[in-house]
Design an enzyme around this catalytic site. Structure first.
Site, mmCIF file in Angstrom:
data_model
loop_
_atom_site.group_PDB
_atom_site.id
_atom_site.type_symbol
_atom_site.label_atom_id
_atom_site.label_comp_id
_atom_site.label_asym_id
_atom_site.label_seq_id
_atom_site.Cartn_x
_atom_site.Cartn_y
_atom_site.Cartn_z
ATOM 1 N N SER A 135 0.872 -1.174 0.000
ATOM 2 C CA SER A 135 0.000 0.000 0.000
ATOM 3 C C SER A 135 0.906 1.220 0.000
ATOM 4 O O SER A 135 2.106 1.114 0.290
ATOM 5 C CB SER A 135 -0.844 -0.014 1.280
ATOM 6 O OG SER A 135 -1.427 1.249 1.534
ATOM 7 N N TYR A 148 -2.040 -1.212 10.623
ATOM 8 C CA TYR A 148 -1.970 -1.387 9.167
ATOM 9 C C TYR A 148 -0.637 -0.855 8.622
ATOM 10 O O TYR A 148 0.037 -1.523 7.825
ATOM 11 C CB TYR A 148 -3.155 -0.644 8.546
ATOM 12 C CG TYR A 148 -3.362 -0.828 7.067
ATOM 13 C CD1 TYR A 148 -4.167 -1.857 6.573
ATOM 14 C CD2 TYR A 148 -2.789 0.038 6.150
ATOM 15 C CE1 TYR A 148 -4.385 -2.005 5.212
ATOM 16 C CE2 TYR A 148 -2.997 -0.103 4.790
ATOM 17 C CZ TYR A 148 -3.796 -1.122 4.324
ATOM 18 O OH TYR A 148 -4.007 -1.269 2.974
HETATM 19 P P1 NAD Z 1 -11.406 -6.378 0.642
HETATM 20 O O1 NAD Z 1 -11.929 -6.186 2.011
HETATM 21 O O2 NAD Z 1 -12.244 -6.067 -0.527
HETATM 22 O O3 NAD Z 1 -10.855 -7.862 0.464
HETATM 23 C C1 NAD Z 1 -10.033 -8.459 1.418
HETATM 24 C C2 NAD Z 1 -10.235 -9.956 1.363
HETATM 25 O O4 NAD Z 1 -9.358 -10.540 2.337
HETATM 26 C C3 NAD Z 1 -11.674 -10.356 1.730
HETATM 27 O O5 NAD Z 1 -12.200 -11.259 0.773
HETATM 28 C C4 NAD Z 1 -11.515 -11.008 3.098
HETATM 29 O O6 NAD Z 1 -12.450 -12.045 3.333
HETATM 30 C C5 NAD Z 1 -10.087 -11.528 3.019
HETATM 31 N N1 NAD Z 1 -9.554 -11.741 4.359
HETATM 32 C C6 NAD Z 1 -9.537 -10.840 5.371
HETATM 33 N N2 NAD Z 1 -9.078 -11.422 6.491
HETATM 34 C C7 NAD Z 1 -8.802 -12.716 6.168
HETATM 35 C C8 NAD Z 1 -8.313 -13.827 6.903
HETATM 36 N N3 NAD Z 1 -8.055 -13.750 8.210
HETATM 37 N N4 NAD Z 1 -8.151 -14.982 6.247
HETATM 38 C C9 NAD Z 1 -8.449 -15.098 4.941
HETATM 39 N N5 NAD Z 1 -8.928 -14.097 4.199
HETATM 40 C C10 NAD Z 1 -9.097 -12.909 4.803
HETATM 41 O O7 NAD Z 1 -10.041 -5.526 0.616
HETATM 42 P P2 NAD Z 1 -9.154 -4.918 -0.570
HETATM 43 O O8 NAD Z 1 -9.347 -3.458 -0.544
HETATM 44 O O9 NAD Z 1 -9.316 -5.670 -1.842
HETATM 45 O O10 NAD Z 1 -7.708 -5.176 0.037
HETATM 46 C C11 NAD Z 1 -6.851 -6.201 -0.414
HETATM 47 C C12 NAD Z 1 -5.423 -5.829 -0.082
HETATM 48 O O11 NAD Z 1 -5.083 -4.611 -0.728
HETATM 49 C C13 NAD Z 1 -5.178 -5.607 1.411
HETATM 50 O O12 NAD Z 1 -3.918 -6.141 1.783
HETATM 51 C C14 NAD Z 1 -5.143 -4.114 1.525
HETATM 52 O O13 NAD Z 1 -4.353 -3.685 2.584
HETATM 53 C C15 NAD Z 1 -4.520 -3.733 0.189
HETATM 54 N N6 NAD Z 1 -4.780 -2.345 -0.195
HETATM 55 C C16 NAD Z 1 -6.061 -1.885 -0.321
HETATM 56 C C17 NAD Z 1 -6.269 -0.564 -0.666
HETATM 57 C C18 NAD Z 1 -7.630 0.005 -0.816
HETATM 58 O O14 NAD Z 1 -7.741 1.240 -0.877
HETATM 59 N N7 NAD Z 1 -8.683 -0.788 -0.910
HETATM 60 C C19 NAD Z 1 -5.176 0.274 -0.892
HETATM 61 C C20 NAD Z 1 -3.888 -0.223 -0.758
HETATM 62 C C21 NAD Z 1 -3.705 -1.550 -0.404
#
Ligand code: NAD
Length: 253
Positions: A135, A148
């Site tokens: 991120s 985070y």
């Molecule tokens: P999201 O909430 O849409 O998806 C996350 C997924 O991870 C979900 O399907 C959830 O069930 C799964 N998950 C969570 N805890 C879990 C566990 N204990 N075991 C198994 N699965 C688990 O989130 P997203 O926005 O797609 O985020 C995905 C990644 O991208 C994360 O690492 C997040 O930090 C990173 N990210 C997101 C953003 C953003 O703005 N959305 C920005 C930068 C980085």
């Protein structure tokens, strides 16, 4: 082989965590489209099965906070996308310690455990790709996100170490560093951010999320997946140990 239909990842196997939603789902779709067989790993059973069915992959329901479940995941992936994550917004002095630990388990310990089991397979065939969905918070801090930010900075360190160890074995390891992406993780944050910053929910996207990027829009999950896929193609074979901001010039400040 019919070269007119050959795809860059034909014959490859990918393991994507958190693949039932958001960025992970987009990565699973992009890798499958490029020919890979994908292990769709997630805590959420029905959405994981739905994604796996749609892309011809295999759903694996696992809680990445449980070390035993992580150690039972397949160890034969050629590509690992460490993506699963969660957020908690609170100042350090009010941050629940058990949430802090959970976030490190899922976002740092699980990637480490997955890699320590899959790297021997990659080394044996002298090819492997590790894509860590970090991120902008792997490179910069924001208030109220201590767990985070800590976890993402740790993932950066793991990624670089794997790049050094993997290089002689044809394995690359990189981080992708998005700003705010339009996913459920961000949508769930809006109420908490409004409360913590003391502003109305309707102003969170503009005043908190789009304050720092020069590009004033949320990123689409498919844009992150396109970069993750690129890292798995032959054109990226010398690209390793890097952190690639996809942040609309946030970190240009
Ligand atoms: P999201 O909430 O849409 O998806 C996350 C997924 O991870 C979900 O399907 C959830 O069930 C799964 N998950 C969570 N805890 C879990 C566990 N204990 N075991 C198994 N699965 C688990 O989130 P997203 O926005 O797609 O985020 C995905 C990644 O991208 C994360 O690492 C997040 O930090 C990173 N990210 C997101 C953003 C953003 O703005 N959305 C920005 C930068 C980085």
């Amino acid at each position: 082989m019919d070269t007119t239909t050959a795809r860059p990842l034909d014959g490859r196997t990918a393991l994507v965590t958190g693949a039932a939603s958001g960025i992970g789902r987009a990565c699973a779709e992009a890798l499958a489209e490029a020919g890979a067989r994908v292990y769709v790993v997630d805590l959420a059973a029905d959405p994981a099965k739905e994604v796996a069915e749609r892309i011809g992959g295999q759903a694996i329901v696992a809680d990445l906070a449980d070390p035993a479940a992580v150690d039972a995941l397949p160890d034969d992936a050629d590509i690992v996308v460490n993506n699963a994550g969660l957020q908690h917004v609170a100042p350090v002095h009010e941050f629940p310690p058990e949430r802090f630990v959970l976030i490190q388990r899922v976002m740092v310990e699980a990637p480490f455990r997955i890699l320590r089991r899959t790297l021997p397979h990659m080394y044996a065939q002298e090819w492997g790709r590790v894509v860590n969905i970090s991120s902008v918070h792997g490179l910069r801090a924001s208030a109220f996100k201590s767990a985070y930010v800590t976890a993402k900075h740790a993932l950066e360190g793991l990624s670089k170490t794997v790049a050094l160890e993997g290089a002689p074995h044809g394995v690359t390891s990189n981080c992708v560093n998005p700003g705010y992406v339009r996913t459920p993780l961000v949508e769930k944050q809006i109420a908490a951010q409004a409360l913590t910053h003391g502003i109305p929910e309707s102003e969170v996207v503009e005043r908190v999320m789009l304050d720092r990027p020069a590009m004033k829009r949320l990123i689409e999950p498919a844009e992150v997946a396109a970069l993750a896929l690129f890292l798995c193609t032959p054109a990226a074979s010398y690209l390793t140990g890097a952190s690639l901001p996809l942040d609309g010039a946030w970190t240009a400040h």
